[in-house]
Design an enzyme around this catalytic site. Sequence first.
Site, PDB file in Angstrom:
ATOM      1  N   HIS A 117       3.410   8.987  -6.549  1.00  0.00           N
ATOM      2  CA  HIS A 117       2.455   8.659  -5.491  1.00  0.00           C
ATOM      3  C   HIS A 117       1.967   9.937  -4.817  1.00  0.00           C
ATOM      4  O   HIS A 117       2.666  10.524  -4.005  1.00  0.00           O
ATOM      5  CB  HIS A 117       3.133   7.708  -4.482  1.00  0.00           C
ATOM      6  CG  HIS A 117       2.205   7.196  -3.435  1.00  0.00           C
ATOM      7  ND1 HIS A 117       2.626   6.792  -2.196  1.00  0.00           N
ATOM      8  CD2 HIS A 117       0.862   7.012  -3.443  1.00  0.00           C
ATOM      9  CE1 HIS A 117       1.587   6.383  -1.494  1.00  0.00           C
ATOM     10  NE2 HIS A 117       0.510   6.519  -2.224  1.00  0.00           N
TER      11      HIS A 117
ATOM     12  N   SER B  26      -0.143   2.710  -4.510  1.00  0.00           N
ATOM     13  CA  SER B  26       0.211   2.952  -3.105  1.00  0.00           C
ATOM     14  C   SER B  26       1.465   2.190  -2.712  1.00  0.00           C
ATOM     15  O   SER B  26       2.045   2.461  -1.664  1.00  0.00           O
ATOM     16  CB  SER B  26      -0.922   2.472  -2.195  1.00  0.00           C
ATOM     17  OG  SER B  26      -2.091   3.173  -2.448  1.00  0.00           O
TER      18      SER B  26
ATOM     19  N   ASN C 143       3.794   4.415   2.948  1.00  0.00           N
ATOM     20  CA  ASN C 143       2.943   3.269   3.288  1.00  0.00           C
ATOM     21  C   ASN C 143       3.704   2.144   3.982  1.00  0.00           C
ATOM     22  O   ASN C 143       3.115   1.334   4.702  1.00  0.00           O
ATOM     23  CB  ASN C 143       2.200   2.758   2.048  1.00  0.00           C
ATOM     24  CG  ASN C 143       1.046   3.687   1.728  1.00  0.00           C
ATOM     25  OD1 ASN C 143       0.483   4.312   2.633  1.00  0.00           O
ATOM     26  ND2 ASN C 143       0.699   3.802   0.465  1.00  0.00           N
TER      27      ASN C 143
ATOM     28  N   GLU D 134       5.582  11.159  -3.721  1.00  0.00           N
ATOM     29  CA  GLU D 134       6.722  10.243  -3.761  1.00  0.00           C
ATOM     30  C   GLU D 134       6.990   9.924  -5.236  1.00  0.00           C
ATOM     31  O   GLU D 134       6.071   9.508  -5.949  1.00  0.00           O
ATOM     32  CB  GLU D 134       6.412   8.949  -3.001  1.00  0.00           C
ATOM     33  CG  GLU D 134       6.373   9.108  -1.490  1.00  0.00           C
ATOM     34  CD  GLU D 134       6.136   7.776  -0.773  1.00  0.00           C
ATOM     35  OE1 GLU D 134       6.893   7.453   0.147  1.00  0.00           O
ATOM     36  OE2 GLU D 134       5.175   7.057  -1.118  1.00  0.00           O
TER      37      GLU D 134
END
Length: 284
Positions: free
Chosen positions: A140, A119, A190, A152
Amino acid sequence: MSNTGKAISTVGVVGSGIMGSGIAQLCAQSGYRVILHDVNQGSLEKAHERIQERLGKWAEKQGEQTKTFEIIVGNNLEDLANTDIIIEAISEQLEAKQQLFSKLEQVVSQNTILASNTSGILISKIASVCEHRDRIIGTHFFNPAPIMPLIEVIHGPETSRQTKEIVIEFAKSLNKKPVEVQDVPGFVVNRIITPMLNEAMQTLEAGIATREDIDQAIKLSMNHPMGPLQLADYIGLDTLLHFMETAYVETGKESFKPSQLLKDLVSAGSVGIKSGKGFYEYSH
Ligand SMILES: NC(=O)c1ccc[n+]([C@@H]2O[C@H](COP(=O)([O-])OP(=O)(O)OC[C@H]3O[C@@H](n4cnc5c(N)ncnc54)[C@H](O)[C@@H]3O)[C@@H](O)[C@H]2O)c1
């Protein structure tokens, strides 16, 4: 390693929890041969059952009831030897990921791409224990992986252009939209979303509003499908806590400093939907 996404036919997935099982399902339904590995036999069996059921429903929806999927599960790391890419989706802990990547290098060929679904842990840190860092990259995915369109793609300082190009083609073959992101804690999503989840927890902790009202306020004002506390339960509070602790140390940003409430819930084993209790209670 050839130059296109077609270089990939067999995908290894390590970790059969929320993300690993979703990624394995997605790869199988996209026509890849999948080998799913976990150290926990119980998790592996549950995941296999869940994946078979979801693949069956997916095939039915596509009108392809006769379609077969190649998905092999096992708790022996050597099973991953003949894979073209391995996507790691184990717990969000740097040491655990480093140990795994180091072991994987002993098992796979030099051409196998090693991707992490972290993450927000730096790819360069995971790669630092590896010998062939050019084939290490971040992929990701978002939860649920078969549905959420974004991946990602994070290239560390030593990731080769060839690895990146193959992974971008692979992401497209899964019908996803890859975005290229620099190797910074939390990447893009994130880095932006987690401080909001943290603020929602601190708002609850301070008694400013109830959990339901905090979630309603954000859903109805921002048009988000879920409130931040619901989203935190959905992600997994342990995963969030591990991520925030790392990001706080890496960046020194107060916005990543985990709330006491989050720490208390995780210590009590209330880690969200997967444990039946987090900010809310769930019956499975
Ligand atoms: N949950 C989310 O919404 C989400 C979204 C994107 C990315 N991620 C990231 O994906 C990764 C996995 O998250 P998750 O939510 O699926 O976790 P999870 O807790 O649901 O599952 C983790 C699985 O990994 C297994 N495992 C742990 N150590 C292992 C090892 N050394 N070898 C093999 N298997 C091992 C565990 O037995 C478990 O089944 C984490 O890095 C997380 O940050 C999570």
